[in-house]
Design an enzyme around this catalytic site. Structure first.
Site, short mmCIF file in Angstrom:
data_model
loop_
_atom_site.label_atom_id
_atom_site.label_comp_id
_atom_site.label_asym_id
_atom_site.label_seq_id
_atom_site.Cartn_x
_atom_site.Cartn_y
_atom_site.Cartn_z
N GLY A 1 10.71 -4.25 7.30
CA GLY A 1 9.70 -5.29 7.10
C GLY A 1 9.99 -6.35 6.07
N LYS B 1 0.79 -1.23 0.00
CA LYS B 1 0.00 0.00 0.00
C LYS B 1 0.82 1.28 0.00
CE LYS B 1 -3.94 -1.89 2.46
NZ LYS B 1 -4.68 -1.88 3.72
#
Ligand code: AMP
Length: 395
Positions: A353, A197
């Site tokens: 991440g 996103k």
């Protein structure tokens, strides 16, 4: 402030905040010891000098004292990694902890129980930080993974060691790597942002537009940009409410002279599944019922060219759904390109991440210049924020 190498720890007890928030399986065995390995250089330096080490960390998100989050589960792994029999005490403050520290001999390592068994840790309680500060002569912060939190052991404790504190080797390396990209990056500087996103990375994009010459936007994020420009993206993931933002980013990039590179083709699938049927198509001509799940061959080639001409490379986020074998190709190709650029002398930093998971999974960890150990902390650094744990040290 002195660096670790400028301090002789002989006869000193060093209180080190480490990030041993490691994954455990159902038998409470450590499944990935990277974070323990990463803290080893600082611990070894204190021991080698003739000092003793008191380690403090959190593990998970316990609500009060919860056995399953006890750091006792990792004692054997820490001992194995350090090559020293590590001692353990079942609290991190108070009489028990103080006694264990008093009994600690030079050359020994003591691990304190989970800091988060006390809610005062996350609350940044000054009194709790003061109690912790009794457990060492020198404070070392080596926990990059929690440097973005103003917790007692990462930020508040610093005031009790006005002249006796330093960054550990790991934290110093993280700070240096970010600086090498954002402040001192040799041109051309390239950032690659992927992942699902845009919404989670807006601030990163806005901050790095002032620092880079090229920006590759890949993965799920790219579809919002493509649709905003009138492309047909089929059923691909898209944040429709972020289309205006995407156009604004493209305009800003243009004004700042940053070249944006979006994928030109994709591996499209007829379902979000590894077994789905696939076809290669242009990213702006994806048929209805199909969704782009990976970068296509032309995009991989295009990105390879950009990567190979860059001298500084930052990578955050995969180019596709790399968790599924059939859609990992774009991410693997990018990893190969970055590895080659690094071999040719570029500085490459992978952080935040899922790209870290990807470089480890596909064996690129040793082929890039640096893999960051902090997800949230890395993202906040890329957003241009000064992390509280770092700021407190510099005060
Ligand atoms: P992030 O945490 O924002 O870095 O997003 C990482 C996730 O994005 C991974 O789990 C990927 O599977 C996912 N992702 C990457 N590309 C796509 C795509 N084209 N469609 C759906 N998800 C994607």
């Amino acid at each position: 402030m002195k660096t670790m190498n400028e301090i002789n720890f002989k006869g000193k007890k060093a209180l080190i905040r480490v990030d041993f928030n490691v994954p455990l399986n159902e038998n409470f065995e450590v499944t990935d010891a990277t974070r323990i390995q990463s803290a080893k250089p600082s611990i070894r330096k204190v021991i080698k000098d003739g000092g003793a080490v008191v380690l403090m960390s959190h593990l998970g998100r316990p609500k009060g004292v919860e056995e399953k989050f006890s750091l006792k589960h990792i004692v054997s792994k820490v001992s194995e990694v350090l090559g020293v029999q590590v001692k353990f005490v079942s609290d991190c403050v108070g009489e028990k902890a103080e006694k264990a520290v008093a009994e600690l001999k030079m050359g020994e390592v003591l691990l304190l129980e989970n800091l988060r068994f006390h809610p005062e840790e996350k609350a940044g309680d000054v009194n709790f930080a003061k109690q912790l500060s009794k457990l060492g002569d020198i404070y070392i912060n080596d926990a990059f993974g929690t440097a973005h939190r103003a917790h007692a052991s990462t930020t508040i404790i610093d005031q009790f060691f006005p002249n006796n504190k330093c960054f550990g080797f790991l934290l110093a390396k993280e700070i240096e790597s970010i600086k090498k990209v954002l402040e001192e990056g040799k041109k051309p500087v390239l950032a690659i942002l992927g992942g699902a996103k845009i919404s989670s990375k807006i601030t990163v994009i806005e901050n790095i537009l002032d620092k880079v010459n090229h920006l590759i936007i890949g993965g799920g994020m790219s579809f919002t940009f493509v649709r905003a420009q009138g492309g047909k993206i089929g059923n691909s993931i898209c944040e429709d409410d972020k289309q205006k933002l995407a156009l604004r980013i493209l305009k800003q990039a243009n004004e700042k002279g940053v070249q944006i590179h979006l994928p030109v083709d994709v591996v499209a699938a007829d379902a979000f599944s590894n077994d789905a049927n696939t076809q290669i198509c242009d990213i702006n001509k994806i048929p209805d019922g199909w969704q782009g799940l990976d970068a296509g061959p032309k995009s991989r080639e295009l990105f390879n060219d950009v990567v190979l001409k860059s001298k500084t490379i930052l990578w955050n986020g995969p180019l596709g759904v790399f968790e599924m074998e059939n859609f990992a190709g774009g991410t693997i190709a990018l990893g190969n390109s970055i590895a080659e650029a690094t071999k040719n002398g570029a500085f490459s930093l992978v952080g935040g991440g899922d790209s870290v998971a990807a470089v480890k999974q596909f064996g690129f960890a040793n082929k890039v210049s640096y893999v960051s150990t902090g997800g949230g902390a890395m993202l906040e650094s890329l957003e241009g924020k000064t992390l509280p744990g770092i700021e407190a040290m510099l005060k």
